[in-house]
Design a protein around this motif. Sequence first.
Motif, PDB file in Angstrom:
ATOM      1  N   SER A  26     -45.195 -88.334  -3.610  1.00 38.84           N
ATOM      2  CA  SER A  26     -43.971 -87.928  -5.041  1.00 38.84           C
ATOM      3  C   SER A  26     -44.351 -87.136  -6.222  1.00 38.84           C
ATOM      4  O   SER A  26     -45.276 -88.077  -6.467  1.00 38.84           O
ATOM      5  N   PHE A  27     -44.035 -87.520  -6.899  1.00 35.57           N
ATOM      6  CA  PHE A  27     -43.590 -87.151  -8.292  1.00 35.57           C
ATOM      7  C   PHE A  27     -42.069 -87.782  -9.221  1.00 35.57           C
ATOM      8  O   PHE A  27     -41.786 -87.020  -8.750  1.00 35.57           O
ATOM      9  N   LYS A  28     -42.675 -88.894 -10.742  1.00 34.55           N
ATOM     10  CA  LYS A  28     -41.613 -89.198 -11.260  1.00 34.55           C
ATOM     11  C   LYS A  28     -42.194 -88.250 -13.168  1.00 34.55           C
ATOM     12  O   LYS A  28     -42.973 -88.818 -13.231  1.00 34.55           O
ATOM     13  N   VAL A  29     -40.633 -87.360 -13.324  1.00 34.58           N
ATOM     14  CA  VAL A  29     -40.873 -86.582 -14.240  1.00 34.58           C
ATOM     15  C   VAL A  29     -40.143 -87.009 -15.508  1.00 34.58           C
ATOM     16  O   VAL A  29     -38.615 -87.392 -14.936  1.00 34.58           O
ATOM     17  N   THR A  30     -39.990 -87.815 -16.705  1.00 26.84           N
ATOM     18  CA  THR A  30     -39.711 -88.618 -17.566  1.00 26.84           C
ATOM     19  C   THR A  30     -39.421 -87.737 -18.621  1.00 26.84           C
ATOM     20  O   THR A  30     -40.069 -87.966 -19.379  1.00 26.84           O
ATOM     21  N   THR A  97     -33.810 -89.781 -22.200  1.00 23.72           N
ATOM     22  CA  THR A  97     -34.521 -89.440 -20.938  1.00 23.72           C
ATOM     23  C   THR A  97     -33.686 -89.097 -19.748  1.00 23.72           C
ATOM     24  O   THR A  97     -32.925 -89.198 -19.795  1.00 23.72           O
ATOM     25  N   THR A  98     -34.419 -87.631 -19.077  1.00 21.25           N
ATOM     26  CA  THR A  98     -33.724 -87.560 -18.304  1.00 21.25           C
ATOM     27  C   THR A  98     -35.136 -87.288 -16.969  1.00 21.25           C
ATOM     28  O   THR A  98     -36.438 -87.267 -17.208  1.00 21.25           O
ATOM     29  N   ARG A  99     -34.423 -88.543 -16.260  1.00 20.00           N
ATOM     30  CA  ARG A  99     -34.962 -89.415 -14.880  1.00 20.00           C
ATOM     31  C   ARG A  99     -35.249 -88.269 -14.282  1.00 20.00           C
ATOM     32  O   ARG A  99     -34.174 -87.620 -12.869  1.00 20.00           O
ATOM     33  N   LYS A 108     -34.696 -84.842  -7.109  1.00 21.11           N
ATOM     34  CA  LYS A 108     -33.475 -86.080  -7.750  1.00 21.11           C
ATOM     35  C   LYS A 108     -33.603 -86.028  -9.151  1.00 21.11           C
ATOM     36  O   LYS A 108     -35.060 -85.740  -9.553  1.00 21.11           O
ATOM     37  N   VAL A 109     -32.455 -85.748  -9.670  1.00 23.32           N
ATOM     38  CA  VAL A 109     -32.140 -85.858 -10.710  1.00 23.32           C
ATOM     39  C   VAL A 109     -31.055 -87.373 -10.871  1.00 23.32           C
ATOM     40  O   VAL A 109     -30.146 -87.602 -10.475  1.00 23.32           O
ATOM     41  N   ARG A 110     -31.375 -88.121 -12.131  1.00 20.11           N
ATOM     42  CA  ARG A 110     -30.361 -89.408 -12.154  1.00 20.11           C
ATOM     43  C   ARG A 110     -29.292 -88.737 -13.414  1.00 20.11           C
ATOM     44  O   ARG A 110     -29.475 -88.149 -14.263  1.00 20.11           O
ATOM     45  N   TRP A 115     -27.842 -91.194  -9.027  1.00 18.54           N
ATOM     46  CA  TRP A 115     -28.952 -90.305  -8.400  1.00 18.54           C
ATOM     47  C   TRP A 115     -27.942 -89.073  -8.120  1.00 18.54           C
ATOM     48  O   TRP A 115     -27.255 -88.993  -6.819  1.00 18.54           O
ATOM     49  N   GLU A 116     -28.500 -87.296  -8.177  1.00 22.80           N
ATOM     50  CA  GLU A 116     -28.220 -85.608  -7.413  1.00 22.80           C
ATOM     51  C   GLU A 116     -29.401 -86.196  -6.577  1.00 22.80           C
ATOM     52  O   GLU A 116     -30.247 -85.671  -6.890  1.00 22.80           O
ATOM     53  N   SER A 117     -28.993 -85.516  -5.305  1.00 27.47           N
ATOM     54  CA  SER A 117     -30.537 -84.784  -4.450  1.00 27.47           C
ATOM     55  C   SER A 117     -30.478 -83.655  -4.301  1.00 27.47           C
ATOM     56  O   SER A 117     -29.318 -83.467  -3.554  1.00 27.47           O
TER      57      SER A 117
END
Length: 230
Positions: A26-30, A97-99, A108-110, A115-117
């Motif tokens: 998985s990847f986490k882009v912030t 900041t957008t997660r 997913k976006v915070r 969280w919205e999936s």
Amino acid sequence: MNSPMKSPLTGRPPTRQTTDEAGLLSFKVTPRELTPIRAKLANGISSVIGLGLAAVNFIPLLQERHLYLQDLVAAIGVTVLGYYLLRWVTLEACRVTTRIELRMDQAKVRRLSGWESYDRRIEHRFVLLPHDEAEHEQRCHDLATRKAAANGQVLQPPIYYGDSFHVVLVYAGHRIDLMTVYGRQQAAAIVARLQHCDQILDAEAKRVGAGKNPHIDGEWPHSPGGLNDV
């Protein structure tokens, strides 16, 4: 001696490769960027700060009976350096900041509400769209410029929405706005990073066996005698 290869995940936006609860990639882009409204706010605050610094540094000089060159140079230097330092602080404080998290099976976006999936197995893609208010801003600027020209004045209004973009997830034909970014280069970098991570996850899903994933299955080359022919 060859220099080490640079990771494609370095630079902006900050991106971290990790694994989810099932041990899958998985990847986490912030990304942390300005919006057009916050860019306008930051510029307004910076202007006030600049005027305040100029007043603090120059008013005492004007009250002196004798003005020395070194005092004037020092006042100019302190004002300029202080302005750029406080402007940088203001811009950083106004960034949002957008997660965003990309997993094998979902994106997913915070939001403020949580969280919205979205199911990655459904057809999707990441795109960049001009800001919805860009055209309205352009019309307002054209009108203001023509009025100023009619009065013999030259007007160059600052552009905010025209230089802003929506980072969008096109999800089964629906538009999902992930974030709004002031600055074409910054927005393009975010979309490129999301697309890159998405492609890596698609390739990994093929490698480990993604099951019936319409988004991925459509990218497999079809050959006679394959599973689809059974």
